[in-house]
Design a protein around this motif. Sequence first.
Motif, mmCIF file in Angstrom:
data_model
loop_
_atom_site.group_PDB
_atom_site.id
_atom_site.type_symbol
_atom_site.label_atom_id
_atom_site.label_comp_id
_atom_site.label_asym_id
_atom_site.label_seq_id
_atom_site.Cartn_x
_atom_site.Cartn_y
_atom_site.Cartn_z
ATOM 1 N N ALA A 296 0.828 -1.206 0.000
ATOM 2 C CA ALA A 296 0.000 0.000 0.000
ATOM 3 C C ALA A 296 0.864 1.259 0.000
ATOM 4 C CB ALA A 296 -0.937 -0.010 1.215
ATOM 5 N N LEU A 297 1.983 1.216 0.708
ATOM 6 C CA LEU A 297 2.885 2.370 0.753
ATOM 7 C C LEU A 297 3.435 2.735 -0.613
ATOM 8 C CD1 LEU A 297 4.920 1.655 4.013
ATOM 9 C CD2 LEU A 297 3.617 3.735 3.538
ATOM 10 N N ARG A 298 3.496 1.774 -1.528
ATOM 11 C CA ARG A 298 4.131 1.982 -2.826
ATOM 12 C C ARG A 298 3.131 2.336 -3.929
ATOM 13 N NH1 ARG A 298 9.142 -0.056 -3.606
ATOM 14 N NH2 ARG A 298 8.625 -0.622 -5.754
ATOM 15 N N GLN A 299 1.858 2.411 -3.602
ATOM 16 C CA GLN A 299 0.856 2.634 -4.643
ATOM 17 C C GLN A 299 0.820 4.098 -5.090
ATOM 18 O OE1 GLN A 299 -0.698 0.029 -6.158
ATOM 19 N NE2 GLN A 299 0.741 -1.004 -4.779
ATOM 20 N N MET A 390 -5.355 2.783 11.906
ATOM 21 C CA MET A 390 -4.072 2.822 12.608
ATOM 22 C C MET A 390 -4.194 2.320 14.043
ATOM 23 S SD MET A 390 -2.184 6.343 11.475
ATOM 24 C CE MET A 390 -3.612 7.401 11.352
ATOM 25 N N GLY A 391 -5.396 2.427 14.606
ATOM 26 C CA GLY A 391 -5.579 2.060 16.000
ATOM 27 C C GLY A 391 -5.246 3.201 16.941
ATOM 28 N N ILE A 392 -5.574 4.429 16.533
ATOM 29 C CA ILE A 392 -5.317 5.615 17.350
ATOM 30 C C ILE A 392 -6.563 5.910 18.178
ATOM 31 C CG2 ILE A 392 -4.742 8.077 17.308
ATOM 32 C CD1 ILE A 392 -2.484 6.287 16.388
ATOM 33 N N PRO A 393 -6.429 6.145 19.503
ATOM 34 C CA PRO A 393 -7.604 6.476 20.307
ATOM 35 C C PRO A 393 -8.173 7.817 19.874
ATOM 36 C CG PRO A 393 -5.577 6.725 21.591
ATOM 37 C CD PRO A 393 -5.191 6.103 20.288
ATOM 38 N N PRO A 394 -9.505 7.999 19.997
ATOM 39 C CA PRO A 394 -10.477 7.109 20.643
ATOM 40 C C PRO A 394 -11.275 6.276 19.646
ATOM 41 C CG PRO A 394 -11.454 9.271 20.376
ATOM 42 C CD PRO A 394 -10.119 9.306 19.685
ATOM 43 N N SER A 395 -10.681 5.838 18.568
ATOM 44 C CA SER A 395 -11.415 5.172 17.493
ATOM 45 C C SER A 395 -11.818 3.750 17.877
ATOM 46 C CB SER A 395 -10.553 5.129 16.233
ATOM 47 O OG SER A 395 -9.415 4.320 16.453
ATOM 48 N N GLY A 396 -12.777 3.197 17.100
ATOM 49 C CA GLY A 396 -13.149 1.803 17.299
ATOM 50 C C GLY A 396 -12.015 0.862 16.984
ATOM 51 N N GLY A 428 -0.082 4.017 9.478
ATOM 52 C CA GLY A 428 0.125 5.459 9.603
ATOM 53 C C GLY A 428 0.920 6.019 8.439
ATOM 54 N N GLY A 429 1.883 5.238 7.952
ATOM 55 C CA GLY A 429 2.699 5.693 6.825
ATOM 56 C C GLY A 429 1.879 5.956 5.581
ATOM 57 N N TYR A 430 1.004 4.996 5.194
ATOM 58 C CA TYR A 430 0.279 5.235 3.948
ATOM 59 C C TYR A 430 -0.910 6.176 4.124
ATOM 60 C CZ TYR A 430 -2.690 1.122 5.251
ATOM 61 O OH TYR A 430 -3.517 0.216 5.883
ATOM 62 N N VAL A 431 -1.493 6.241 5.322
ATOM 63 C CA VAL A 431 -2.563 7.214 5.533
ATOM 64 C C VAL A 431 -2.012 8.637 5.503
ATOM 65 C CG1 VAL A 431 -4.226 8.095 7.223
ATOM 66 C CG2 VAL A 431 -4.084 5.650 6.781
ATOM 67 N N PHE A 432 -0.908 8.887 6.209
ATOM 68 C CA PHE A 432 -0.334 10.225 6.227
ATOM 69 C C PHE A 432 0.231 10.617 4.866
ATOM 70 C CE2 PHE A 432 -0.032 9.560 10.927
ATOM 71 C CZ PHE A 432 -0.884 10.595 11.272
ATOM 72 N N ARG A 433 0.674 9.632 4.090
ATOM 73 C CA ARG A 433 1.152 9.928 2.739
ATOM 74 C C ARG A 433 0.039 10.568 1.896
ATOM 75 N NH1 ARG A 433 1.660 5.786 -1.823
ATOM 76 N NH2 ARG A 433 2.529 7.013 -3.513
ATOM 77 N N VAL A 434 -1.168 10.032 2.023
ATOM 78 C CA VAL A 434 -2.303 10.592 1.281
ATOM 79 C C VAL A 434 -2.660 11.972 1.823
ATOM 80 C CG1 VAL A 434 -4.750 10.287 0.725
ATOM 81 C CG2 VAL A 434 -3.207 8.328 0.671
ATOM 82 N N LEU A 435 -2.701 12.114 3.145
ATOM 83 C CA LEU A 435 -3.085 13.395 3.737
ATOM 84 C C LEU A 435 -2.080 14.493 3.406
ATOM 85 C CD1 LEU A 435 -4.350 12.203 7.247
ATOM 86 C CD2 LEU A 435 -5.711 12.792 5.235
ATOM 87 N N VAL A 436 -0.791 14.158 3.435
ATOM 88 C CA VAL A 436 0.236 15.152 3.090
ATOM 89 C C VAL A 436 0.094 15.586 1.641
ATOM 90 C CG1 VAL A 436 2.711 15.452 2.746
ATOM 91 C CG2 VAL A 436 1.879 14.427 4.857
ATOM 92 N N ALA A 437 -0.149 14.626 0.740
ATOM 93 C CA ALA A 437 -0.335 14.963 -0.665
ATOM 94 C C ALA A 437 -1.565 15.851 -0.859
ATOM 95 C CB ALA A 437 -0.468 13.689 -1.497
ATOM 96 N N ALA A 438 -2.638 15.572 -0.129
ATOM 97 C CA ALA A 438 -3.873 16.354 -0.281
ATOM 98 C C ALA A 438 -3.725 17.767 0.273
ATOM 99 C CB ALA A 438 -5.020 15.643 0.421
#
Length: 484
Positions: A296-299, A390-396, A428-438
């Motif tokens: 996913a990180l490489r997509q 990612m499993g960051i609180p307070p998420s399900g 976290g790596g691939y989620v933040f990659r998208v957010l940084v690009a956006a």
Amino acid sequence: MTDAAFLLPLSAMLPVVAMSIAFAGGARVAERLTLLTPPIGLVIALMISAALLRGGEPLTYMLGGWTPPLGLALRMDGLSAALLLTTTVIIGATAIFARAEFGTAPGEAETRRKLMFWCLLLSIWTAMACVLLSNDLFNLFVGLELLTFAAVPLAALDGKAETLSAALRYLMFALLGSVLYLLGVALLYGSHGTLDIGLLSTGLQGGAPTLLAVALITVGLIAKSALFPLHLWLPPAHAGAPAAASAVLSALVVKASFYLLARLWLQVMPPESAWAALQLLAGLGAGAILLGSLVALRQSRLKLLIAYSTIAQIGYLYFMFPLVLAGGSGAWLGGVLQAVSHAFAKASMFLAAGVISKALGHDRIADLGGVARAMPVPVIAFGLAGLSLMGIPPSGGFTAKWLLLQSALQTGQWWWAVVMLAGGLLTGGYVFRVLVAAMRSGATPVPVPRLGVQEKVVLALALVSLGMGLLPLYSFGLVQVGQP
């Protein structure tokens, strides 16, 4: 059979009747029925859940009054009720989202593509209900086949060459899984004379024929659920489908096989025969987490990234098996919460990707600059859903992964905890990659749409996934009904 047991066949009949009328009535009727029936289905699912909580034990309905092995039984426990609620809500939310693309305006000519979308969406709901209600391995096979033959054309709805190729690969893997599953069912029936899960759970004996049968069934279900290494069909199929279809495929369809594996290994197989096999299943889950996250990180495309993320997140579900068997106190609840929170998060992410790609005309991650400023709602929803993955609180997702991690340490299986932590970092790596690009400034101006129904649906699904982590654990008492 209790007073509330009549709700079980009703929960399956509702989408069946709606689908039949929709197919005969045309695209406009199909659209209206798909929008109207999920609220009714949600009421039925809530009534079933209330009956389970009130009685504290699974509900059973004997079709025609005949008891197994001569007759067929429908059964609903906490796990299946939670997945039925999830299915109904996501089908309804997806239907609302899909009106922009598949709706038929007054005076507009009906098209076959729009008719088939609404009918296939109702078919997915029907098949999921059949799987969640069945208590017989052959009926479960029928439900899984209904699910396959609704999901494959839904994935190919765009009709492009690459989409058809991906759907054909999906079909081949699904048929391979069906053949293996059916062979295993035939062996079990020859050895035990019944396919009712309740009867098998009390009379199943270990031995070569039984182990071979269960192994065949397990490999078949792994192929259908896209667990590593039989995952190759999922990314192109999910990434090439329309956004509404991708959301349903990723959130719901892959969970049906996991549900059946949970029932088979945790409610039917003798514990002494299951330990090594469940360690192997969890090992495959660990491989899915690491491989899926790294790929996913490489997509370069957003929808492909989300599709590979699905492969990774499926892996967490299989940690539940050895942890429950070893007596992990929170493993069962953690696994179910992971399945449900992932469903809402992944539906939100795919629908957000659909909104963004429709506005831009593409889903290339490198060219997302300016999207966060122009379209903040889908980007925020993507980020909130990513927090859950990612499993960051307070998420399900945090609650689910925390319970699984605690159970791993409690039972001395620390290696699964290491994989979970590594998976969270990679996610976290691939989620933040998208957010940084956006959030980068873009050279190309991005169209700024008004806040519409689609954006509200995307945000609502993400908030559900996030909000599940805010609920106290005792509020998930439904999940404990029928716990193995």
